[in-house]
Scaffold this active site. Structure first.
Site, PDB file in Angstrom:
ATOM      1  N   SER A 282       0.822  -1.206   0.000  1.00  0.00           N
ATOM      2  CA  SER A 282       0.000   0.000   0.000  1.00  0.00           C
ATOM      3  C   SER A 282       0.863   1.266   0.000  1.00  0.00           C
ATOM      4  CB  SER A 282      -0.969  -0.043   1.180  1.00  0.00           C
ATOM      5  OG  SER A 282      -2.173   0.628   0.847  1.00  0.00           O
ATOM      6  N   LYS A 334     -22.828  15.854   9.827  1.00  0.00           N
ATOM      7  CA  LYS A 334     -21.872  16.119  10.893  1.00  0.00           C
ATOM      8  C   LYS A 334     -21.480  14.874  11.664  1.00  0.00           C
ATOM      9  CE  LYS A 334     -19.359  18.813  13.492  1.00  0.00           C
ATOM     10  NZ  LYS A 334     -18.145  19.459  12.950  1.00  0.00           N
TER      11      LYS A 334
END
Length: 413
Positions: A282, A334
Site C-alpha cells: 500500500s 456532521k
C-alpha cells in the site's frame, strides 16, 4: 616519517561534542590538518595535536605524523565526534605507541565516553518527559487517528489497528503487537547509512505523517523522517545513489502521495531503488514504486494498491450494555462515522466516494512511476504478490536478497 617515531598522546579534553555526525575518518583527518595549515609553509602542529590521539613528536610538521583522529571542524571549531571517539578507541591498542601514551589516550577516550553517556541520558529523559511519551501509549489516541479516514494500509495491519478500539485494550500490548507486525522502526540518530556510496534509508512500520522516537520504537515510521533523509542524501556529496530499505504494511494517506511524487522527481538528480526484504504494501509500495527500480526478496511481497477506511460501529454494543448516547448535531452529515451510531447508507456512500477518488490517484501514481497502464494497476484489485509473481505483474524488477540487491544497484552507479 622517521624510522623510530616518537609517539605521544595529543588529543584535547573538553572539546564540544557532537553525538550524531556520521564518521568518515579520512575526510575528518584532512579537514583538521588543512585547518592547521598543513600543506602550506608554516603548519601549526600544536593545533593539529588537539584533534588526534597520537602524533610523532620527532616529525610534527608531517601529515603522516598524526594518528587516530576523533574530531572534525564544525562551524569553524574543533569538535569531538562521538562515533569518531568510538572508532579511535577500536584502533588504539593496535598502534606501536608506548604504554604511558596509550594510557593517556585511554583516559581521554574514557572522559569523552562519560560525556557521551550523559548526553544519551539527557536525550532519553527528554523523550520520556515529552507528551509524546504518554500519548503514544494511549490506544484511544492512536485509534482515533487511524479510523474514519482513508488509509493506504494492508488489511492485516488494519486488523491490528482495530484491536486498539476494543474495550479494555491494554495501553501497551496492542502497540507491542503492532511493533512485531510492522517491523522495527529504529531510533538511530542518523537519518541513513552510507554503504559503497549508497544512502540506505529505512522505510519501516506503519507509516504516519510525523513520527517521534518513541513511536518508532513501537513500530511506526514517519513520512517526515523519510523525506528529510531523502533530501539530505540528495545534498550529500558522498552519496551516489539512494536505496529505500522497505518493510512496511503502509499507513496513512496523508503525506504519502506528496512524498512519493518528491521521490519520483528526485530520480533526475540521483539514481534510486527500493529493496524489499519483507513487504512493501500500500503506502509503502507507493514510495517503493516512485524510486524507479524495485528489488524484492523471494519471500518478500509487494502490492495492496488500494485504499480502505475503518469506520467502527459500537451502537449495538452500547445498546446491549443499556447505554444510550444522545447525539446533538448541526449539519446533516456532521455525525457521519460517529462510532456510537449505526453507519447510515448516505454516510457509507460519502466514505466510499472519498476512498474511490484516492484509490484512482494511487493507481495513476503507480502507473506513472512504473511505466505501465493504469488499467493494469487497477486490475490487481489491491492484491499482494510474492517475489517472482511481483515481477511477472510488473510490480517489481528483480528477485534477490537485500545484500545482492545492494550490490546490483551499486554496480549500476
Amino acid at each position: 616519517m622517521a624510522k623510530n617515531p616518537d609517539w605521544r598522546c595529543g588529543g584535547a579534553r573538553g572539546l564540544p561534542l557532537n553525538m550524531t555526525r556520521r564518521w568518515d575518518g579520512e575526510a575528518e583527518r584532512e579537514r583538521m590538518l588543512d585547518a592547521a595549515g598543513f600543506g602550506g609553509a608554516h603548519p601549526d602542529s600544536a593545533r593539529a595535536k588537539r584533534g588526534f590521539l597520537l602524533y610523532d613528536a620527532a616529525n610534527p610538521t608531517l601529515k603522516a605524523s598524526y594518528k587516530l583522529p576523533f574530531c572534525d571542524i564544525l562551524d569553524g571549531r574543533l569538535t569531538a565526534i562521538a562515533s569518531g571517539v568510538s572508532a579511535a578507541k577500536a584502533f588504539l591498542n593496535r598502534t606501536d605507541a608506548p604504554k604511558r601514551e596509550l594510557d593517556r589516550a585511554g583516559a581521554i577516550i574514557a572522559d569523552y565516553e562519560r560525556r557521551m553517556e550523559e548526553e544519551k541520558k539527557k536525550e532519553k529523559s527528554a523523550i520520556t518527559a515529552s507528551p509524546l511519551f504518554y500519548g503514544v501509549t494511549d490506544p484511544a489516541t492512536i485509534a482515533r487517528r487511524m479510523v474514519n479516514t482513508p488509509l493506504a494500509l494492508h488489511a492485516g495491519a488494519a486488523h491490528q489497528v482495530t484491536a486498539l478500539l476494543r474495550p479494555g485494550a491494554s495501553p501497551l500490548a496492542p502497540l507491542a503487537r503492532l511493533g512485531e507486525t510492522a517491523g522495527d522502526g529504529g531510533s538511530s540518530p542518523h537519518l541513513y547509512a552510507v554503504l559503497h556510496g549508497v544512502a540506505v534509508i529505512p522505510v519501516k512500520g506503519i507509516l504516519v505523517p510525523e513520527c517521534g522516537p518513541l513511536q518508532a520504537m513501537f513500530g511506526f515510521g514517519g513520512y517526515d523522517m523519510i523525506g528529510a533523509a531523502y533530501a539530505q542524501a540528495l545534498a550529500d556529496d558522498d552519496v551516489r545513489g539512494i536505496a529505500l530499505d522497505v518493510d512496511s504494511p503502509g499507513g496513512e494517506v496523508n503525506g504519502c502521495f506528496d512524498l512519493a511524487r518528491d521521490i519520483l522527481a528526485a530520480r533526475a538528480m540521483k539514481p534510486s531503488c527500493a529493496i524489499v526484504s519483507g513487504g512493501a504494501y500500500s503506502a509503502a509500495y507507493a514510495l517503493a514504486a516512485a524510486t524507479g527500480h524495485i528489488y524484492v526478496a523471494e519471500t518478500g511481497g509487494v502490492g495492496s494498491i488500494g485504499i480502505l477506511a475503518l469506520v467502527p460501529d459500537f451502537s449495538k454494543a452500547l445498546e446491549t450494555a443499556g447505554i444510550a448516547v444522545n447525539v446533538i448535531q448541526f449539519g446533516a452529515r456532521k455525525a457521519d462515522g460517529l462510532e456510537v451510531l449505526p453507519l447510515a447508507p448516505e454516510a457509507r456512500a460519502r466514505f466510499q466516494a472519498d476512498v474511490t477518488v484516492l484509490g484512482n490517484i494511487f493507481v495513476q501514481l503507480v502507473a506513472d512511476a512504473r511505466g505501465i497502464s493504469p488499467r493494469a494497476v487497477a486490475a490487481t484489485e489491491a492484491a499482494t504478490f510474492l517475489g517472482a509473481d511481483a515481477v511477472a505483474h510488473q510490480l517489481a524488477d528483480g528477485v534477490c536478497s537485500k545484500s545482492r540487491a545492494l550490490h546490483a544497484f551499486t554496480q549500476t552507479l
